[in-house]
Design an enzyme around this catalytic site. Structure first.
Site, PDB file in Angstrom:
ATOM      1  N   GLU A 197       0.827  -1.214   0.000  1.00 34.36           N
ATOM      2  CA  GLU A 197       0.000   0.000   0.000  1.00 34.36           C
ATOM      3  C   GLU A 197       0.866   1.271   0.000  1.00 34.36           C
ATOM      4  OE1 GLU A 197      -3.220  -0.134  -0.303  1.00 34.36           O
ATOM      5  OE2 GLU A 197      -3.665  -2.213   0.184  1.00 34.36           O
ATOM      6  N   HIS A 249      -3.136   2.080   8.223  1.00 41.46           N
ATOM      7  CA  HIS A 249      -4.203   1.302   7.593  1.00 41.46           C
ATOM      8  C   HIS A 249      -4.373  -0.011   8.345  1.00 41.46           C
ATOM      9  CE1 HIS A 249      -6.488  -1.047   4.766  1.00 41.46           C
ATOM     10  NE2 HIS A 249      -5.489  -1.882   4.594  1.00 41.46           N
ATOM     11  N   HIS A 260      -7.635  -3.326   9.515  1.00 46.30           N
ATOM     12  CA  HIS A 260      -8.890  -4.010   9.177  1.00 46.30           C
ATOM     13  C   HIS A 260      -9.756  -4.222  10.432  1.00 46.30           C
ATOM     14  CE1 HIS A 260      -6.245  -6.179   5.868  1.00 46.30           C
ATOM     15  NE2 HIS A 260      -6.433  -4.902   5.596  1.00 46.30           N
ATOM     16  N   GLU A 318     -18.415  11.251  22.149  1.00 44.56           N
ATOM     17  CA  GLU A 318     -17.102  11.803  21.796  1.00 44.56           C
ATOM     18  C   GLU A 318     -16.848  11.844  20.288  1.00 44.56           C
ATOM     19  OE1 GLU A 318     -13.954  11.694  24.359  1.00 44.56           O
ATOM     20  OE2 GLU A 318     -15.610  12.667  25.392  1.00 44.56           O
ATOM     21  N   HIS A 327     -13.072  -3.818   3.429  1.00 46.98           N
ATOM     22  CA  HIS A 327     -11.622  -3.962   3.563  1.00 46.98           C
ATOM     23  C   HIS A 327     -11.120  -3.438   4.913  1.00 46.98           C
ATOM     24  CE1 HIS A 327      -7.431  -3.901   1.561  1.00 46.98           C
ATOM     25  NE2 HIS A 327      -7.294  -3.743   2.857  1.00 46.98           N
TER      26      HIS A 327
HETATM   27  P1  13P Z   1       0.915  -5.439   3.054  1.00 43.43           P
HETATM   28  O1  13P Z   1       1.314  -6.707   3.743  1.00 43.43           O
HETATM   29  O2  13P Z   1       1.515  -5.332   1.675  1.00 43.43           O
HETATM   30  O3  13P Z   1       1.200  -4.218   3.896  1.00 43.43           O
HETATM   31  O4  13P Z   1      -0.652  -5.483   2.791  1.00 43.43           O
HETATM   32  C1  13P Z   1      -1.550  -5.624   3.860  1.00 43.43           C
HETATM   33  C2  13P Z   1      -2.861  -4.973   3.597  1.00 43.43           C
HETATM   34  O5  13P Z   1      -3.559  -4.661   4.532  1.00 43.43           O
HETATM   35  C3  13P Z   1      -3.268  -4.721   2.202  1.00 43.43           C
HETATM   36  O6  13P Z   1      -4.370  -3.880   2.152  1.00 43.43           O
HETATM   37 ZN    ZN Z   2      -5.570  -3.863   4.013  1.00 42.82          ZN
END
Ligand code: 13P
Ligand code: ZN
Length: 270
Positions: free
Chosen positions: A116, A139, A141, A169, A210
């Site tokens: 990413e 980033h 999940h 909040e 995602h």
């Molecule tokens: P990477 O292992 O390349 O960082 O990818 C993980 C991920 O969350 C892809 O969206």
């Molecule tokens: Zn991801």
């Protein structure tokens, strides 16, 4: 030279990704982080003239030329970072108008920065224009935000208003709201632009089915943004199927605006 493993950003990042894994936000190699470093500080830990190897990026980002970033490696598991930071993390300097990244430290097994990376670099450019003190792109999940993208409208105003209504909040922590991206293939250069475009107007970008992107001046701020939105999503999923007897009203949120001197995103409150 000082010991790089004692550098504040590395110590903090190791703690943060360990915590993210414990929260269940980063299964397997899920998630990635990039932190803009201060070059003069970095020079106390590394000889900046020593480039270990040069890695092509596949994109251009002249705005970032010469800037150094601490990044997580692609395919690396957050649960393992604490045991071998030098293998799982890297420090790179953006070179050749962004077309390459010079590895200055880490990724000791020959690995590469996160897939990413384009999204991270473009997001840094977007956020730095809004706030020159922005340093972190994160980033991950998180379960509840991810689940919410299956059952809630992806309209940004509607998604934001629901999150704001779940905990007092929220409107205070992210008054600009959350932006939302539809489902897209991950890890491509073309897609790199999409989160960055959305980062122009918010520090949180939910990516349907995602995860989420967050941005902030430091790791606490960025983690805290995601933590707050994720908690709101969890509350939503607990109550979405039940009859609501009351909620936080727009009038209540206007009172929060006044009390804490924040301004909710224009047009999002009645
Ligand atoms: P990477 O292992 O390349 O960082 O990818 C993980 C991920 O969350 C892809 O969206
Ligand atoms: Zn991801």
């Amino acid at each position: 030279m000082k010991d790089i493993l004692q550098m504040n950003e590395i110590v903090e990042l190791v703690r943060m990704v360990t915590n993210m894994y414990a929260h269940g936000w980063d299964e397997r190699n899920g998630g990635n982080v990039s932190v803009l470093l201060d070059e003069s500080e970095l020079g106390q830990y590394l000889d900046l003239s020593k480039v270990i190897r040069t890695i092509p990026t596949g994109f251009e980002a002249p705005e970032l030329e010469g800037k150094c970033f601490l990044v997580t490696g692609t395919g690396k598991y957050f649960k393992n970072v604490q045991y071998d930071p030098a293998k799982n993390l890297g420090i790179v300097r953006v070179a050749d108008k962004g077309r390459t990244a010079e590895l200055l430290w880490g990724l000791t097994d020959g690995g590469k920065f996160t897939s990413e990376f384009p999204a991270h670099m473009m997001s840094h450019i977007a956020r730095l224009k809004e706030d020159p003190k922005n340093r972190v792109i994160l980033h991950c999940h998180p379960n509840n935000l991810l689940a919410m993208t299956f059952v809630h409208s992806l309209d940004e105003k509607e998604f934001t208003r629901t999150l704001w209504q779940m905990c007092t909040e929220c409107v205070l922590v992210f008054p600009e709201g959350v932006n939302v991206l539809p489902w897209m293939v991950c890890g491509t250069n073309e897609i790199g632009m999409a989160p960055a475009e959305k980062m122009k107007t918010a520090r949180l970008v939910v990516w349907a089915q995602h995860g989420i992107y967050g941005a902030g001046r430091d790791m606490d701020e960025t983690f805290g943004l995601i933590e707050t939105a994720e908690k709101a999503a969890e509350v939503y999923l607990k109550i979405a199927h039940l009859p609501w007897k009351q909620t936080i009203t727009d009038e209540d949120m206007h009172q929060i605006e006044k009390r804490f001197n924040v301004k909710a995103r224009e047009g999002y409150l009645n």
